[in-house]
Each structure stands twice: as structure tokens, then as C-alpha cells.
Design a protein around this motif. Sequence first.
Motif, short mmCIF file in Angstrom:
data_model
loop_
_atom_site.label_atom_id
_atom_site.label_comp_id
_atom_site.label_asym_id
_atom_site.label_seq_id
_atom_site.Cartn_x
_atom_site.Cartn_y
_atom_site.Cartn_z
N ASP A 11 0.71 -1.13 0.08
CA ASP A 11 -0.01 0.03 -0.12
C ASP A 11 0.80 1.43 -0.14
OD1 ASP A 11 1.01 0.38 2.55
OD2 ASP A 11 -0.90 -0.36 3.53
N THR A 61 -3.87 -2.45 -4.33
CA THR A 61 -4.29 -1.33 -3.42
C THR A 61 -4.38 -0.14 -4.11
OG1 THR A 61 -1.87 -0.83 -3.26
CG2 THR A 61 -2.86 -2.23 -1.35
N ASN A 66 -6.69 1.43 0.71
CA ASN A 66 -7.48 0.15 0.71
C ASN A 66 -6.92 -1.09 0.04
OD1 ASN A 66 -9.76 1.55 2.24
ND2 ASN A 66 -10.12 2.56 0.31
N LEU A 67 -7.18 -2.10 0.48
CA LEU A 67 -6.59 -3.16 -0.23
C LEU A 67 -8.02 -4.10 -0.89
CD1 LEU A 67 -4.23 -5.64 -0.51
CD2 LEU A 67 -5.19 -6.63 1.59
N LYS A 86 -13.00 -6.10 -0.02
CA LYS A 86 -12.20 -4.81 0.42
C LYS A 86 -11.97 -4.96 1.69
CE LYS A 86 -12.76 0.25 0.73
NZ LYS A 86 -13.78 1.25 0.40
#
Length: 321
Positions: A11, A61, A66-67, A86
Motif C-alpha cells: 500500500d 491497493t 484500501n486493499l 475490500k
Amino acid sequence: MQATGVMNSTDVNGTLYAGGWFTAAGGMSASHIAKWDGTNWSALGSGMGGADVYGVKALATDTNGNLYAGGYFYTAGDVDVYHIAKWDGAGWTALGDGADGAVMALTTDMSGSLYAAGSFTTVDGVTANRIAKWDGISWAALGAGMNGAVSALAAHREVMVSAADQGRAVATTFILYAGGGFTTAGGNPSAYLGQWTDDTPSALLLGYFSADQSGDRVNLHWQTATETGLAGFLLYGETDGSITQLTAELIPSAAEDSHTTRDYSYQAVTDTTRFYLDEQSVDGGIVRHGPFELGQTYGAYAVPGDVELRFVLYVPFVAGN
């Protein structure tokens, strides 16, 4: 971690995420997905599950950290997600009702939109043949999609530089590449590789500006290459550090939205030698261009309308049997 097919993504903070076909990471229980903070592994909630779960196949990401995870699973944490989910740093959420088949590739763009591809044909009830876009609220198909599974995605954005505006860079074209076991993309022959081009003009790309003296008047001439949501222009002059408006009212845009070169001109009675051009959008936003000096030409003049139009479509990237 003992696993095969481990995927990874980092990220904006440099945190590493790993996904795949594993149930432990660093001696910690982690169901198909885990996080490495530089020192230790930790689980992301209770991970992925569901009947016939085979793990995480893709990770991506966005610019907010956010992943996104895609693969062969039906739940993330205790949430029904169906092949895509998510992670916001605290918990898992679904993206609509998920997909009806595996998600095998993910990527994001600079605006935060997510692109997903795999073996699915619908996502959240929307027909999307093996490739789709999530804008944060809803899913949309990318044209007619592919006739076979997509297993890889890669993206980049082409940037156009405004020669008339001190080299101001304006991102204009997002290009998505897809690879997999398909022979058509968007209904066009495209063996195993395809390209999606999303051409979105900037609010204004200034291609040319000039200011020439004619007696007690100054002839101002400018040209735009693209316009989007543009209401019109205001002109200003600067003398001894003081800036004054030259136009009595807004000079209306020739077209609110345009990919075509547009010409504009204005004659002002003034002794100023430095000028600014303000663009005003339909929502009231203002962007200033300049300064432009009297007697100087900025950029290159083009015959109005003499630009190449590009459309949103798939084009064959590789052709073959």
C-alpha cells in the motif's frame, strides 16, 4: 508460510500484503491472506472462506490505502463477498453482490477506480464478460469483454503536456492491458492480449496563445486542444504587479465538451504587456493560465479541427491463431 501461488501487493505506506493458498504466516493462523509490517506477520480478520475455497488469486491497493482481494472464495471475515472483497484496515466489506466466477486479476487507476478480471460473466448482477470496473459505488462492464478467462491486468496513463501553458501536464488517457485465454476482446479478434483505452479530455488543454500589438490595441489569440465542462474564459492584464480584468463578461466556450481544436480571439484597448487567461468551468471552478508576454507566441498553432479523435474501445493488441 508454506504455500503455492502467493500473490503480493504493497500500500501507500509500504505495508506488504500476501495472498494465496496458505493457512498460516509466520506461525500465525492466516486464512489465505496476511499482512507484513516489516517485523511480524498478522492476519486480516478471519481471512477468506466458504465452500470449495481455493484462496486468493489477486491483490491490489488504491491511493487511499484500501486493499482489494480477488480469487476463489465466498466469504471474507464474516461477510459474504463472492470472489472479491475490500479491506479498509479494520474490516472486510463486499463490493456489491460480488462475481459469479473467480476473480484472477486486479488493478487500480489514479482516481481510485478498481478493475477486476477473471472467469466471471456477471458482477453484482451486471453482465460483464470476464472484465469489469468498480467506481466505488457500482460495477460497470468494459464493452463486450472477452470470450475467455482473463488472468492478468496492467495499466498506465498517457500524459499530454500543454506547450502553450509553461509545460503544464494534463493526464488524458488511461490504458488497460489484459491477458488470458481469450481470442476476442470487445468483439474484435485479439489473441490472448487486449487493450482498453479510456480517453477523457482534461477540463482544458491550451495548445496556443499569442498577444500582438496593433496600434493602441492588443490582439489576443488562443486555441484549445480539449475542453470538458467548460463555460468560458476571462482575460486579465498585469501592469506593475496589479492585475485587472480586460473582458467585460465571460467569453463563452465554443463547446462545453470537445476533443476538437477550438479558436478564440479578443481585442483589448490596453497598455499592459503581460496577460492571463482564466478558464471557468460549468460548476464555477476557475483555473488561471499564464503569464503570457506581449509579442510572444506560446505553443504551436493548429488548423481548427485538425486533431486525431480516439474512442473508448478495445483494439487488437496481438493477433494470431
